[in-house]
Design a protein around this motif. Sequence first.
Motif: not given
Length: 247
Positions: A153-157, A170-176
């Motif tokens: 349930h947590e965003p990850m790449l 761990t990605p930052a939202p809104g950044t391509a």
Amino acid sequence: MKIALISDIHANREAFSAVLDHAQAQGVSDYALLGDFVGYGGDPAWVVDRVRELVDKGAVAVLGNHDQGAVQGVAPTMNEEARAAVAWTHDQLNDEQLAFLAQLPLSVTQQDRLYVHANAYAPGGWAYIQGRMEAMQSLQATSCRYTFCGHMHEPMLYHLSGTGKAGEFTPAPGTAIPLLPNRQWLVIPGSCGQPRDGNPAACYAIFDSASGELNFQRVPYDFETAAQRILKAGLPERLAHRLSQGQ
């Protein structure tokens, strides 16, 4: 082609509605729905019907463990709150809705993209990708360049180079984020309906298959109404209270 990657809606009508509106505003044309459409939340029938509508229009949808539980019965590995929610959910769904969940595949492959709820190496075992080791195991189990999965349930790449070098962040939202073509990628967009990273805003991601760019998103929604639906249903109170905390 912009693909919205949406996972772990968990019967949260308000979060799912907000994410769909946001995705449409971003020019999304396709949807990949990565499982766990029900469980925890108070509006499973509405969510399942909306998922069915998207699938009828060409969206990808895969089975999650809570979806399976609603159809086949509560799994012994679930905690008490999850078991209560799954049992309640079964009684809220009609035969057509249950049949729709029952026929969902564990995974779908399209071109160089794999869609799955838990992982690529044992989709029906429901093991979590809790770190780099599990992510590498999943990436090594498929020849697809991109794996998109939920369950966590947590965003990850995660990524794996041709020489076997692994990485994660761990990605930052809104950044391509450009997903470089000389690597394999595993994308976890986070939970739409029940984020657990301390931020109550709904999670999802957008993948542009033409440019190879990935963009994680956070969408505020009316979590108070979603919580009231849970309480009104008589489900465990913590399932309602955790929405405001993102836990």
